[in-house]
Design an enzyme around this catalytic site. Sequence first.
Site, PDB file in Angstrom:
ATOM      1  N   TYR A  61      81.090  55.590   9.381  1.00  7.38           N
ATOM      2  CA  TYR A  61      80.523  55.165  10.334  1.00  7.38           C
ATOM      3  C   TYR A  61      79.167  54.758  10.398  1.00  7.38           C
ATOM      4  O   TYR A  61      78.672  53.834  10.974  1.00  7.38           O
ATOM      5  CB  TYR A  61      80.859  56.350  11.536  1.00  7.38           C
ATOM      6  CG  TYR A  61      82.243  56.012  11.874  1.00  7.38           C
ATOM      7  CD1 TYR A  61      82.908  54.885  12.577  1.00  7.38           C
ATOM      8  CD2 TYR A  61      83.174  57.004  11.291  1.00  7.38           C
ATOM      9  CE1 TYR A  61      84.267  54.973  12.987  1.00  7.38           C
ATOM     10  CE2 TYR A  61      84.477  56.818  11.780  1.00  7.38           C
ATOM     11  CZ  TYR A  61      85.009  55.841  12.491  1.00  7.38           C
ATOM     12  OH  TYR A  61      86.411  55.803  12.894  1.00  7.38           O
ATOM     13  N   HIS A 114      88.712  52.714  22.387  1.00 10.98           N
ATOM     14  CA  HIS A 114      88.659  53.423  20.940  1.00 10.98           C
ATOM     15  C   HIS A 114      87.151  53.940  20.810  1.00 10.98           C
ATOM     16  O   HIS A 114      87.176  54.386  19.843  1.00 10.98           O
ATOM     17  CB  HIS A 114      89.258  52.467  19.858  1.00 10.98           C
ATOM     18  CG  HIS A 114      90.816  52.320  20.002  1.00 10.98           C
ATOM     19  ND1 HIS A 114      91.375  51.363  19.465  1.00 10.98           N
ATOM     20  CD2 HIS A 114      91.764  53.226  20.631  1.00 10.98           C
ATOM     21  CE1 HIS A 114      92.578  51.408  19.534  1.00 10.98           C
ATOM     22  NE2 HIS A 114      92.685  52.240  20.576  1.00 10.98           N
TER      23      HIS A 114
HETATM   24  C1  BJW Z   1      91.776  36.661  13.631  1.00 13.74           C
HETATM   25  C2  BJW Z   1      90.604  36.380  13.184  1.00 13.74           C
HETATM   26  C3  BJW Z   1      90.046  35.306  13.672  1.00 13.74           C
HETATM   27  C4  BJW Z   1      91.601  37.846  11.861  1.00 13.74           C
HETATM   28  N1  BJW Z   1      90.241  35.022  14.788  1.00 13.74           N
HETATM   29  N2  BJW Z   1      91.965  36.558  14.931  1.00 13.74           N
HETATM   30  C5  BJW Z   1     104.693  55.714  15.886  1.00 13.74           C
HETATM   31  C6  BJW Z   1     105.019  54.813  16.845  1.00 13.74           C
HETATM   32  C7  BJW Z   1     104.335  54.215  17.842  1.00 13.74           C
HETATM   33  C8  BJW Z   1     103.001  55.027  18.147  1.00 13.74           C
HETATM   34  C9  BJW Z   1     102.527  55.952  16.936  1.00 13.74           C
HETATM   35  C10 BJW Z   1     103.496  56.215  15.889  1.00 13.74           C
HETATM   36  N3  BJW Z   1     102.873  57.248  15.324  1.00 13.74           N
HETATM   37  C11 BJW Z   1     101.505  57.416  16.095  1.00 13.74           C
HETATM   38  C12 BJW Z   1     101.432  56.706  16.957  1.00 13.74           C
HETATM   39  C13 BJW Z   1     100.455  56.574  17.892  1.00 13.74           C
HETATM   40  C14 BJW Z   1      99.192  56.050  17.057  1.00 13.74           C
HETATM   41  C15 BJW Z   1      99.458  54.582  16.489  1.00 13.74           C
HETATM   42  O1  BJW Z   1      99.558  53.664  17.279  1.00 13.74           O
HETATM   43  N4  BJW Z   1      99.824  54.688  15.172  1.00 13.74           N
HETATM   44  C16 BJW Z   1     100.277  53.091  14.730  1.00 13.74           C
HETATM   45  C17 BJW Z   1      99.626  53.260  13.281  1.00 13.74           C
HETATM   46  C18 BJW Z   1     101.778  53.451  14.649  1.00 13.74           C
HETATM   47  N5  BJW Z   1      98.137  55.741  18.090  1.00 13.74           N
HETATM   48  C19 BJW Z   1      97.313  56.848  18.320  1.00 13.74           C
HETATM   49  O2  BJW Z   1      97.240  57.782  18.083  1.00 13.74           O
HETATM   50  C20 BJW Z   1      96.428  56.502  19.496  1.00 13.74           C
HETATM   51  N6  BJW Z   1      96.393  57.675  20.479  1.00 13.74           N
HETATM   52  C21 BJW Z   1      97.552  58.044  21.127  1.00 13.74           C
HETATM   53  O3  BJW Z   1      98.522  57.072  21.130  1.00 13.74           O
HETATM   54  O4  BJW Z   1      97.336  58.888  22.093  1.00 13.74           O
HETATM   55  C22 BJW Z   1      98.599  59.449  23.067  1.00 13.74           C
HETATM   56  C23 BJW Z   1      98.153  58.588  24.217  1.00 13.74           C
HETATM   57  C24 BJW Z   1      98.803  57.441  24.773  1.00 13.74           C
HETATM   58  C25 BJW Z   1      98.703  56.896  25.776  1.00 13.74           C
HETATM   59  C26 BJW Z   1      98.015  57.705  26.948  1.00 13.74           C
HETATM   60  C27 BJW Z   1      97.551  59.061  26.271  1.00 13.74           C
HETATM   61  C28 BJW Z   1      97.715  59.639  25.045  1.00 13.74           C
HETATM   62  C29 BJW Z   1      94.967  56.334  19.121  1.00 13.74           C
HETATM   63  C30 BJW Z   1      94.729  54.996  18.310  1.00 13.74           C
HETATM   64  C31 BJW Z   1      93.503  55.184  17.808  1.00 13.74           C
HETATM   65  C32 BJW Z   1      92.901  53.980  16.824  1.00 13.74           C
HETATM   66  N7  BJW Z   1      91.636  54.318  16.191  1.00 13.74           N
HETATM   67  C33 BJW Z   1      91.259  52.890  15.427  1.00 13.74           C
HETATM   68  C34 BJW Z   1      90.161  53.466  14.559  1.00 13.74           C
HETATM   69  C35 BJW Z   1      89.109  53.678  15.436  1.00 13.74           C
HETATM   70  C36 BJW Z   1      87.980  52.695  15.624  1.00 13.74           C
HETATM   71  C37 BJW Z   1      86.954  52.545  14.269  1.00 13.74           C
HETATM   72  O5  BJW Z   1      86.832  53.028  13.780  1.00 13.74           O
HETATM   73  O6  BJW Z   1      86.752  51.301  14.433  1.00 13.74           O
HETATM   74  O7  BJW Z   1      90.988  51.734  16.202  1.00 13.74           O
HETATM   75  S1  BJW Z   1      92.486  52.423  14.109  1.00 13.74           S
HETATM   76  C38 BJW Z   1      92.186  50.627  14.120  1.00 13.74           C
HETATM   77  O8  BJW Z   1      93.414  49.916  14.663  1.00 13.74           O
HETATM   78  C39 BJW Z   1      91.062  50.519  15.361  1.00 13.74           C
HETATM   79  C40 BJW Z   1      91.469  49.298  16.028  1.00 13.74           C
HETATM   80  O9  BJW Z   1      90.761  49.577  17.187  1.00 13.74           O
HETATM   81  C41 BJW Z   1      92.886  49.365  15.974  1.00 13.74           C
HETATM   82  C42 BJW Z   1      93.568  48.330  16.220  1.00 13.74           C
HETATM   83  O10 BJW Z   1      93.320  47.289  15.033  1.00 13.74           O
HETATM   84  P1  BJW Z   1      93.136  45.906  15.578  1.00 13.74           P
HETATM   85  O11 BJW Z   1      92.034  45.519  16.370  1.00 13.74           O
HETATM   86  O12 BJW Z   1      94.714  45.254  15.741  1.00 13.74           O
HETATM   87  O13 BJW Z   1      92.912  45.028  14.015  1.00 13.74           O
HETATM   88  P2  BJW Z   1      93.805  44.588  12.773  1.00 13.74           P
HETATM   89  O14 BJW Z   1      93.056  44.596  11.526  1.00 13.74           O
HETATM   90  O15 BJW Z   1      95.262  45.361  12.648  1.00 13.74           O
HETATM   91  O16 BJW Z   1      94.130  43.138  13.152  1.00 13.74           O
HETATM   92  C43 BJW Z   1      93.072  42.202  13.423  1.00 13.74           C
HETATM   93  C44 BJW Z   1      93.905  40.792  13.836  1.00 13.74           C
HETATM   94  O17 BJW Z   1      92.939  39.868  14.037  1.00 13.74           O
HETATM   95  C45 BJW Z   1      95.003  40.294  12.680  1.00 13.74           C
HETATM   96  O18 BJW Z   1      96.222  39.937  13.489  1.00 13.74           O
HETATM   97  C46 BJW Z   1      94.400  39.120  12.069  1.00 13.74           C
HETATM   98  O19 BJW Z   1      95.439  37.956  11.959  1.00 13.74           O
HETATM   99  C47 BJW Z   1      93.428  38.575  13.501  1.00 13.74           C
HETATM  100  N8  BJW Z   1      92.184  37.710  12.789  1.00 13.74           N
HETATM  101  N9  BJW Z   1      90.531  37.062  11.699  1.00 13.74           N
HETATM  102  C48 BJW Z   1      91.285  35.487  15.474  1.00 13.74           C
HETATM  103  N10 BJW Z   1      88.837  34.782  13.026  1.00 13.74           N
END
Ligand code: BJW
Length: 241
Positions: A61, A114
């Site tokens: 971080y 997040h």
């Molecule tokens: C461009 C571009 C350009 C590139 N122009 N576009 C099984 C099934 C379903 C759910 C789960 C499961 N097992 C576990 C879970 C839950 C879990 C989860 O989802 N896991 C998955 C891996 C399956 N989720 C959690 O644990 C969350 N909590 C939770 O569910 O609690 C229960 C609850 C729910 C509801 C109410 C109450 C309670 C917490 C999730 C925490 C995520 N944390 C992170 C890291 C911390 C932040 C940090 O350090 O920065 O957050 S993980 C990481 O992924 C980060 C991001 O915010 C998040 C999403 O990523 P994002 O933004 O989509 O990035 P990328 O890289 O994936 O995509 C980028 C995109 O941009 C791509 O598509 C490119 O094509 C595009 N792109 N250049 C336009 N120029």
Amino acid sequence: MAAISISENDRVLVLTGAGISAESGLATFRDSDGLWAGHAIEDVCTPEAWERDPELVWQFYSARREAAAEARPNPAHRALAELESRLGDRFFLCTQNVDDLHEKAGSRRLVHMHGELFVSRCSAECGRAPVADDAVYAAWSEVPRCACGARMRPHIVWFGETPLEMERIGDQIRRATVMLVVGTSGSVYPAANFVRLARQAGARTVYVGLEAPLNAAAFSQVVLGKAGAALPELLAGDSIR
Ligand code: BJW
Ligand code: ZN
């Protein structure tokens, strides 16, 4: 590409992900092989990682803080700030990003579901409020303690932790007539489900990003392209009231 049409009766909810900050020089998660300095993202973005090696987590971080401090908003961040200035209370932004580029561009009606990179909080959850913190910590011994004695941790939502402001976001999803999603792969929940909820509630749903997200079927329209070029084009013109 035709500009989006937004009428006086529309309420717009925007969800952004790492892709919107890519053109500002910040790495996305899944495009960079999900790796940081040879470690899987899951090895530094979980409560288990914090328990196992908090110094490594702080190094991750700290590096992110250094990169984000240098970064400047790009035309996509600015287009959303401009849209907010036109729509006022009919606009709401939910970002998954922990950088502050939306704020630097002028966005004000936003939540960071997040967490925030430049904020730290007590690792013992003692109830004291999170505090602004832009310091970088190379060693565990440098990490400050909370008044309760526990070390401070990044104010970030890791896997398995509850995202922030969920009630407020749920309220905005129910009220939105247009949902615009930018630069997120649709692979992390609950954010990946917001578009389905908005669609079920009757909203028009539009995706802007480099490639189709995993939840592409839930969108009325998918616009492929870089956010910095595609978003200003989509939001240009006089079809927005
Ligand atoms: C461009 C571009 C350009 C590139 N122009 N576009 C099984 C099934 C379903 C759910 C789960 C499961 N097992 C576990 C879970 C839950 C879990 C989860 O989802 N896991 C998955 C891996 C399956 N989720 C959690 O644990 C969350 N909590 C939770 O569910 O609690 C229960 C609850 C729910 C509801 C109410 C109450 C309670 C917490 C999730 C925490 C995520 N944390 C992170 C890291 C911390 C932040 C940090 O350090 O920065 O957050 S993980 C990481 O992924 C980060 C991001 O915010 C998040 C999403 O990523 P994002 O933004 O989509 O990035 P990328 O890289 O994936 O995509 C980028 C995109 O941009 C791509 O598509 C490119 O094509 C595009 N792109 N250049 C336009 N120029
Ligand atoms: Zn404390």
